[in-house]
Scaffold this active site. Structure first.
Site, PDB file in Angstrom:
ATOM      1  CD  GLU A   1     -16.009   3.000   6.545  1.00  0.00           C
ATOM      2  OE1 GLU A   1     -15.289   3.741   7.210  1.00  0.00           O
ATOM      3  OE2 GLU A   1     -17.048   2.475   6.989  1.00  0.00           O
TER       4      GLU A   1
ATOM      5  CB  CYS B   1     -22.903  -3.435   4.143  1.00  0.00           C
ATOM      6  SG  CYS B   1     -23.480  -1.750   4.235  1.00  0.00           S
TER       7      CYS B   1
ATOM      8  CB  CYS C   1     -24.074  10.882   0.717  1.00  0.00           C
ATOM      9  SG  CYS C   1     -25.836  10.785   0.308  1.00  0.00           S
TER      10      CYS C   1
ATOM     11  CB  CYS D   1     -29.412  12.353   6.355  1.00  0.00           C
ATOM     12  SG  CYS D   1     -30.290  11.834   4.868  1.00  0.00           S
TER      13      CYS D   1
ATOM     14  CB  CYS E   1     -26.006  10.321   7.724  1.00  0.00           C
ATOM     15  SG  CYS E   1     -24.948   9.340   6.646  1.00  0.00           S
TER      16      CYS E   1
ATOM     17  N   GLY F   1     -23.220   6.664   0.579  1.00  0.00           N
ATOM     18  CA  GLY F   1     -23.846   7.150  -0.647  1.00  0.00           C
ATOM     19  C   GLY F   1     -25.303   6.769  -0.795  1.00  0.00           C
ATOM     20  CD  GLU F   2     -30.411   7.433  -2.059  1.00  0.00           C
ATOM     21  OE1 GLU F   2     -30.517   7.339  -0.828  1.00  0.00           O
ATOM     22  OE2 GLU F   2     -31.022   6.684  -2.843  1.00  0.00           O
TER      23      GLU F   2
ATOM     24  CB  SER G   1     -30.666   1.178   1.689  1.00  0.00           C
ATOM     25  OG  SER G   1     -31.131   2.019   2.721  1.00  0.00           O
TER      26      SER G   1
ATOM     27  CB  SER H   1     -33.421   5.567   5.107  1.00  0.00           C
ATOM     28  OG  SER H   1     -32.556   4.511   4.738  1.00  0.00           O
ATOM     29  CG  LEU H   2     -40.385   6.697   6.984  1.00  0.00           C
ATOM     30  CD1 LEU H   2     -40.622   7.112   5.545  1.00  0.00           C
ATOM     31  CD2 LEU H   2     -41.539   5.837   7.494  1.00  0.00           C
ATOM     32  CG  HIS H   3     -34.392   7.892   9.466  1.00  0.00           C
ATOM     33  ND1 HIS H   3     -33.995   6.675   9.970  1.00  0.00           N
ATOM     34  CD2 HIS H   3     -33.632   8.081   8.348  1.00  0.00           C
ATOM     35  CE1 HIS H   3     -33.041   6.174   9.204  1.00  0.00           C
ATOM     36  NE2 HIS H   3     -32.810   6.988   8.212  1.00  0.00           N
TER      37      HIS H   3
ATOM     38  CG  ASN I   1     -23.024   4.545  15.238  1.00  0.00           C
ATOM     39  OD1 ASN I   1     -22.511   4.744  16.331  1.00  0.00           O
ATOM     40  ND2 ASN I   1     -22.413   3.953  14.239  1.00  0.00           N
TER      41      ASN I   1
ATOM     42  CB  CYS J   1     -18.088   4.914   8.497  1.00  0.00           C
ATOM     43  SG  CYS J   1     -19.533   4.884   7.467  1.00  0.00           S
TER      44      CYS J   1
HETATM   45  N1  SAH Z   1     -28.300   6.551   1.344  1.00  0.00           N
HETATM   46  C1  SAH Z   1     -29.008   5.345   1.587  1.00  0.00           C
HETATM   47  C2  SAH Z   1     -28.123   4.164   1.880  1.00  0.00           C
HETATM   48  C3  SAH Z   1     -26.915   4.430   2.699  1.00  0.00           C
HETATM   49  S1  SAH Z   1     -27.231   4.908   4.372  1.00  0.00           S
HETATM   50  C4  SAH Z   1     -30.023   5.551   2.688  1.00  0.00           C
HETATM   51  O1  SAH Z   1     -29.966   6.556   3.364  1.00  0.00           O
HETATM   52  O2  SAH Z   1     -30.871   4.674   2.840  1.00  0.00           O
HETATM   53  C5  SAH Z   1     -27.649   3.322   5.056  1.00  0.00           C
HETATM   54  C6  SAH Z   1     -28.501   3.411   6.294  1.00  0.00           C
HETATM   55  O3  SAH Z   1     -27.739   3.897   7.398  1.00  0.00           O
HETATM   56  C7  SAH Z   1     -29.710   4.304   6.170  1.00  0.00           C
HETATM   57  O4  SAH Z   1     -30.861   3.645   6.630  1.00  0.00           O
HETATM   58  C8  SAH Z   1     -29.333   5.461   7.052  1.00  0.00           C
HETATM   59  O5  SAH Z   1     -30.445   6.138   7.520  1.00  0.00           O
HETATM   60  C9  SAH Z   1     -28.552   4.778   8.138  1.00  0.00           C
HETATM   61  N2  SAH Z   1     -27.769   5.666   8.962  1.00  0.00           N
HETATM   62  C10 SAH Z   1     -27.074   6.746   8.582  1.00  0.00           C
HETATM   63  N3  SAH Z   1     -26.463   7.338   9.630  1.00  0.00           N
HETATM   64  C11 SAH Z   1     -26.773   6.592  10.699  1.00  0.00           C
HETATM   65  C12 SAH Z   1     -26.446   6.699  12.085  1.00  0.00           C
HETATM   66  N4  SAH Z   1     -25.682   7.677  12.549  1.00  0.00           N
HETATM   67  N5  SAH Z   1     -26.955   5.760  12.932  1.00  0.00           N
HETATM   68  C13 SAH Z   1     -27.739   4.766  12.460  1.00  0.00           C
HETATM   69  N6  SAH Z   1     -28.076   4.609  11.177  1.00  0.00           N
HETATM   70  C14 SAH Z   1     -27.619   5.532  10.293  1.00  0.00           C
HETATM   71 FE1  SF4 Z   2     -26.746   9.931   2.251  1.00  0.00          FE
HETATM   72 FE2  SF4 Z   2     -28.053   7.813   3.278  1.00  0.00          FE
HETATM   73 FE3  SF4 Z   2     -26.358   9.291   4.790  1.00  0.00          FE
HETATM   74 FE4  SF4 Z   2     -28.671  10.339   4.047  1.00  0.00          FE
HETATM   75  S1  SF4 Z   2     -28.382   8.556   5.380  1.00  0.00           S
HETATM   76  S2  SF4 Z   2     -26.686  11.373   3.946  1.00  0.00           S
HETATM   77  S3  SF4 Z   2     -28.917   9.478   2.018  1.00  0.00           S
HETATM   78  S4  SF4 Z   2     -25.837   8.051   3.025  1.00  0.00           S
END
Ligand code: SAH
Ligand code: SF4
Length: 371
Positions: free
Chosen positions: A98, A111, A118, A122, A125, A166-167, A196, A219-221, A295, A338
């Protein structure tokens, strides 16, 4: 044949995977200026071969036959006002990814995805839950930008964020060639390109040696290892102390301000103690924090932090001297497929970042890229 064993017309999945020399090879027998003309038609003008009316008809037809298929829009959704557009692309081997185009008052951002799936896993995600399919090629990444840029016209595309599927730092070489091409051929400035990462430390260190100072978002979280190990499995390999050190090195080398992404998860990482840990991580880096309520996704049906507590979390950070932006999540309901692309629009670090997702209607796009 690609590393995945797929055979494409032209040997590569996207016309944007061909170098200028390879294009010249395809145009064998034509005057030498033609390759540059086609290259510019593809990159600068975003044209399909059949639209390159400055080429003789026969050549257009030959090109349309010879060039690889590139991205096919399976679907294109747009918000009621047309300010946000999201594409589901089918790649030459059938994988799907996407991209999302977002128009703001002061900028237009796309974006993009860097991988189909990926491998980082995580928990929260949607992409991570689906596992890894393959790396995108440089051309497939560049093509997403070109297609979005054309759709944005007459507005000018100003920003690219690698926050799709993807990463990006796990696909470093192809992503970096795409960054170079977006900078050199499409003319976007490095500071308007954001990578990112979930925290691939060697990738961050490599980035610090590059000559284009792109913006880095981490992306810390979670800012304690116990919780981050659960949310982001890669943390077990590169724990927070190592990540923080790599962030410091990047900031020192690039002179750029870093952003930290934090998906606020109800009852998981939105307590006052979480805010305090985040502030302690962010402050020494002088990083900007982007907050976004999670989300929910099928594999992790926890809700995002309710609005009132998002405000409290934000104030906690501000009192601790950390710059914060809260991202709106109105697009959640349109994005079940997504679960993250439309929820994430972080590209600037200082704008108020009002998003324009609104209600979105599905329309099948016979002519992708046209609003
Ligand atoms: N892999 C990279 C870039 C793609 S993910 C990364 O993780 O940074 C892009 C962003 O979407 C990241 O900050 C990720 O943590 C966030 N993300 C993934 N799943 C999400 C969700 N369910 N709700 C909100 N943000 C989310
Ligand atoms: Fe991959 Fe980013 Fe999703 Fe983590 S948050 S699974 S690194 S796309």
């Amino acid at each position: 044949m690609t590393e995945d064993g797929h055979r494409y017309r032209g040997g590569v999945p996207s016309p944007f995977d061909l170098s200028l020399d390879e294009l010249a090879g395809l145009l064998d027998g034509e005057p030498s200026f033609r390759a540059r003309q086609v290259w510019d038609g593809l990159h600068r003008r975003g044209l399909r071969p059949e639209e390159m009316t400055d080429l003789p008809l026969g050549l257009r037809e030959r090109l349309a036959e010879a060039l690889p298929p590139g991205l096919t829009a399976v679907a294109c959704r747009s918000s009621d006002e047309g300010s946000t557009q999201k594409w589901l692309w089918r790649l030459a081997d059938g994988s799907q990814v996407e991209s999302v185009l977002m128009r703001y008052e002061d900028r237009v951002t796309v974006c993009v995805s860097s991988q189909a799936g990926c491998a980082m896993g995580c928990t929260f995600c949607a992409t991570g839950q689906g596992g890894f399919e393959r790396h995108l090629t440089t051309g497939e990444i560049v093509e997403q930008v070109v297609r979005a840029r054309r759709a944005a016209a007459p507005d000018r595309l100003t920003n690219v964020v690698f926050m799709g599927m993807g990463e990006p730092l796990a696909n470093y070489d192809r992503v970096w060639s795409a960054v170079r091409r977006i900078h050199d051929e499409l003319g976007l400035s490095a500071r308007r390109l954001t990578l990112s990462t979930v925290g691939v430390v060697p990738g961050i260190d490599r980035l610090a040696t590059e000559d284009l100072p792109v913006t880095l978002a981490v992306s810390l979280h979670a800012a304690n290892d116990t919780l981050r190990d659960q949310l982001v499995p890669l943390n077990r390999r590169y724990p927070l102390a190592e990540l923080a050190a790599a962030c410091r090195r990047y900031v020192a080398a690039s002179g750029r301000r870093l952003s930290l992404e934090w998906a606020l998860i109800d009852g998981v990482n939105d307590r006052p103690s979480d805010a305090a840990e985040l502030a302690a991580f962010a402050r020494p880096l002088r990083a900007h924090v982007n907050l976004i309520p999670l989300n929910p996704t099928p594999g992790y049906p926890v809700r995002g932090t309710p609005r009132a507590r998002v405000g409290a979390f934000r104030r906690h950070l501000e009192h601790a001297g950390v710059a914060v932006t809260v991202r709106d999540t109105r697009g959640n309901d349109i994005d079940a497929a997504c679960g993250q692309l439309a929820a994430r629009a972080a590209d600037g670090t200082t704008t108020s970042g009002r998003r324009h997702l609104g209600r979105v209607t599905m329309r099948h796009a016979a002519r992708p890229g046209r609003p």
